[in-house]
Design a protein around this motif. Structure first.
Motif, PDB file in Angstrom:
ATOM      1  N   GLN A  45      50.554  29.935  42.369  1.00 56.71           N
ATOM      2  CA  GLN A  45      49.851  29.373  41.212  1.00 56.71           C
ATOM      3  C   GLN A  45      48.487  28.822  41.620  1.00 56.71           C
ATOM      4  O   GLN A  45      47.498  28.995  40.896  1.00 56.71           O
ATOM      5  N   GLU A  46      48.422  28.155  42.752  1.00 56.19           N
ATOM      6  CA  GLU A  46      47.143  27.626  43.241  1.00 56.19           C
ATOM      7  C   GLU A  46      46.167  28.760  43.543  1.00 56.19           C
ATOM      8  O   GLU A  46      44.971  28.651  43.262  1.00 56.19           O
ATOM      9  N   LEU A  47      46.679  29.845  44.092  1.00 57.74           N
ATOM     10  CA  LEU A  47      45.850  31.015  44.373  1.00 57.74           C
ATOM     11  C   LEU A  47      45.283  31.584  43.070  1.00 57.74           C
ATOM     12  O   LEU A  47      44.084  31.865  42.974  1.00 57.74           O
ATOM     13  N   ALA A  48      46.118  31.712  42.062  1.00 60.23           N
ATOM     14  CA  ALA A  48      45.659  32.215  40.762  1.00 60.23           C
ATOM     15  C   ALA A  48      44.641  31.259  40.141  1.00 60.23           C
ATOM     16  O   ALA A  48      43.632  31.699  39.573  1.00 60.23           O
ATOM     17  N   SER A  49      44.874  29.962  40.273  1.00 63.41           N
ATOM     18  CA  SER A  49      43.928  28.972  39.728  1.00 63.41           C
ATOM     19  C   SER A  49      42.571  29.057  40.409  1.00 63.41           C
ATOM     20  O   SER A  49      41.541  28.970  39.750  1.00 63.41           O
ATOM     21  N   THR A  50      42.578  29.222  41.711  1.00 62.94           N
ATOM     22  CA  THR A  50      41.316  29.347  42.450  1.00 62.94           C
ATOM     23  C   THR A  50      40.549  30.577  41.992  1.00 62.94           C
ATOM     24  O   THR A  50      39.334  30.520  41.758  1.00 62.94           O
ATOM     25  N   ALA A  51      41.245  31.687  41.831  1.00 65.95           N
ATOM     26  CA  ALA A  51      40.586  32.920  41.381  1.00 65.95           C
ATOM     27  C   ALA A  51      40.068  32.769  39.953  1.00 65.95           C
ATOM     28  O   ALA A  51      38.946  33.215  39.646  1.00 65.95           O
ATOM     29  N   LEU A  52      40.826  32.124  39.108  1.00 63.73           N
ATOM     30  CA  LEU A  52      40.376  31.932  37.721  1.00 63.73           C
ATOM     31  C   LEU A  52      39.173  30.991  37.652  1.00 63.73           C
ATOM     32  O   LEU A  52      38.231  31.225  36.885  1.00 63.73           O
ATOM     33  N   ARG A  53      39.168  29.946  38.479  1.00 67.29           N
ATOM     34  CA  ARG A  53      37.993  29.059  38.529  1.00 67.29           C
ATOM     35  C   ARG A  53      36.761  29.823  39.014  1.00 67.29           C
ATOM     36  O   ARG A  53      35.657  29.611  38.508  1.00 67.29           O
ATOM     37  N   LEU A  54      36.936  30.732  39.974  1.00 68.75           N
ATOM     38  CA  LEU A  54      35.817  31.558  40.432  1.00 68.75           C
ATOM     39  C   LEU A  54      35.304  32.419  39.285  1.00 68.75           C
ATOM     40  O   LEU A  54      34.095  32.522  39.074  1.00 68.75           O
ATOM     41  N   PHE A  55      36.215  33.010  38.529  1.00 68.55           N
ATOM     42  CA  PHE A  55      35.817  33.817  37.377  1.00 68.55           C
ATOM     43  C   PHE A  55      35.004  32.975  36.397  1.00 68.55           C
ATOM     44  O   PHE A  55      33.946  33.397  35.925  1.00 68.55           O
ATOM     45  N   LEU A  56      35.496  31.789  36.096  1.00 69.81           N
ATOM     46  CA  LEU A  56      34.793  30.914  35.150  1.00 69.81           C
ATOM     47  C   LEU A  56      33.423  30.492  35.676  1.00 69.81           C
ATOM     48  O   LEU A  56      32.474  30.348  34.903  1.00 69.81           O
ATOM     49  N   THR A  57      33.323  30.304  36.968  1.00 73.89           N
ATOM     50  CA  THR A  57      32.041  29.937  37.574  1.00 73.89           C
ATOM     51  C   THR A  57      31.046  31.087  37.483  1.00 73.89           C
ATOM     52  O   THR A  57      29.866  30.880  37.202  1.00 73.89           O
ATOM     53  N   ILE A  79      42.036  40.113  40.804  1.00 73.25           N
ATOM     54  CA  ILE A  79      42.596  39.184  41.797  1.00 73.25           C
ATOM     55  C   ILE A  79      43.438  38.131  41.087  1.00 73.25           C
ATOM     56  O   ILE A  79      44.565  37.820  41.497  1.00 73.25           O
ATOM     57  N   THR A  80      42.887  37.585  40.008  1.00 73.94           N
ATOM     58  CA  THR A  80      43.609  36.570  39.237  1.00 73.94           C
ATOM     59  C   THR A  80      44.922  37.132  38.708  1.00 73.94           C
ATOM     60  O   THR A  80      45.977  36.497  38.811  1.00 73.94           O
ATOM     61  N   LYS A  81      44.867  38.328  38.163  1.00 70.57           N
ATOM     62  CA  LYS A  81      46.074  38.955  37.622  1.00 70.57           C
ATOM     63  C   LYS A  81      47.110  39.195  38.711  1.00 70.57           C
ATOM     64  O   LYS A  81      48.304  38.930  38.514  1.00 70.57           O
ATOM     65  N   ALA A  82      46.686  39.691  39.859  1.00 71.54           N
ATOM     66  CA  ALA A  82      47.634  39.936  40.952  1.00 71.54           C
ATOM     67  C   ALA A  82      48.315  38.633  41.379  1.00 71.54           C
ATOM     68  O   ALA A  82      49.531  38.601  41.608  1.00 71.54           O
ATOM     69  N   ALA A  83      47.540  37.553  41.465  1.00 75.01           N
ATOM     70  CA  ALA A  83      48.122  36.262  41.850  1.00 75.01           C
ATOM     71  C   ALA A  83      49.067  35.743  40.772  1.00 75.01           C
ATOM     72  O   ALA A  83      50.145  35.211  41.075  1.00 75.01           O
ATOM     73  N   GLN A  84      48.681  35.903  39.509  1.00 77.54           N
ATOM     74  CA  GLN A  84      49.558  35.455  38.424  1.00 77.54           C
ATOM     75  C   GLN A  84      50.822  36.308  38.347  1.00 77.54           C
ATOM     76  O   GLN A  84      51.918  35.784  38.111  1.00 77.54           O
ATOM     77  N   ASP A  85      50.690  37.606  38.560  1.00 81.11           N
ATOM     78  CA  ASP A  85      51.865  38.480  38.563  1.00 81.11           C
ATOM     79  C   ASP A  85      52.792  38.144  39.730  1.00 81.11           C
ATOM     80  O   ASP A  85      54.020  38.163  39.582  1.00 81.11           O
ATOM     81  N   ALA A  86      52.206  37.827  40.888  1.00 81.21           N
ATOM     82  CA  ALA A  86      53.022  37.413  42.039  1.00 81.21           C
ATOM     83  C   ALA A  86      53.772  36.122  41.713  1.00 81.21           C
ATOM     84  O   ALA A  86      54.955  35.971  42.055  1.00 81.21           O
ATOM     85  N   THR A  87      53.098  35.205  41.030  1.00 85.77           N
ATOM     86  CA  THR A  87      53.752  33.965  40.599  1.00 85.77           C
ATOM     87  C   THR A  87      54.938  34.277  39.694  1.00 85.77           C
ATOM     88  O   THR A  87      56.028  33.704  39.857  1.00 85.77           O
ATOM     89  N   ALA A  88      54.741  35.186  38.756  1.00 91.55           N
ATOM     90  CA  ALA A  88      55.823  35.554  37.841  1.00 91.55           C
ATOM     91  C   ALA A  88      56.993  36.190  38.586  1.00 91.55           C
ATOM     92  O   ALA A  88      58.159  35.899  38.293  1.00 91.55           O
TER      93      ALA A  88
END
Length: 150
Positions: A45-57, A79-88
């Motif tokens: 989840q932290e990995l997905a959050s970091t990638a999503l924050r990068l996207f927003l930046t 990248i965000t999707k892969a991390a979120q899918d891994a979380t799921a």
């Protein structure tokens, strides 16, 4: 002073974190307990959050994004999707493991029939998803022109 719009340091951290998490999932699969799996879910989840924050930046930087900007955003979204899918997948592994334990505890006989993918199969799927992230980060780094003036 480093370029504040450069995603390179964040991408390096994302790639490193994804590799570490992937290794942890593949190395420690035999001695997995619920709390360890929950900790790995938090890591993903932290990995997905970091990638999503990068996207927003990166997304508001160009009012009229170039094809290169759009490719960058697309890859960060992947990248965000892969991390979120891994979380799921890891969450599904945890839920399946708990369901299996509940069924075994409630069983009146020694033989319990478990259906569907095993927790380990979900974990392997998560590791495969995490495997893609460093390659996507490398692709972004290769595609981004190095600008000495920024």
């Amino acid at each position: 002073m480093p370029d504040s719009t450069s995603p390179a340091p964040v991408l390096a951290r994302i790639a490193s974190d994804a590799s570490c998490l992937r290794r942890a999932l593949r190395v420690h699969s035999a001695d997995r307990d619920a709390s360890t799996l929950a900790a790995r879910i938090t890591d993903a989840q932290e990995l997905a959050s970091t990638a999503l924050r990068l996207f927003l930046t990166l997304s508001p930087q160009a009012s009229r994004p170039s094809p290169g900007d759009l490719l960058l955003l697309h890859r960060v979204a992947q990248i965000t999707k892969a991390a979120q899918d891994a979380t799921a997948e890891l969450t599904a592994a945890l839920a399946r493991a708990m369901e299996n334990q509940r069924r075994q505890a409630a069983a009146t006989s020694r033989r319990v029939v478990l259906i569907g993918p095993t927790p380990q199969q979900f974990i392997e799927s998560a590791a495969d998803l995490l495997d893609r992230i460093p390659a996507l980060c490398d692709a972004i780094s290769r595609d981004r022109p190095k600008s000495p003036c920024h």
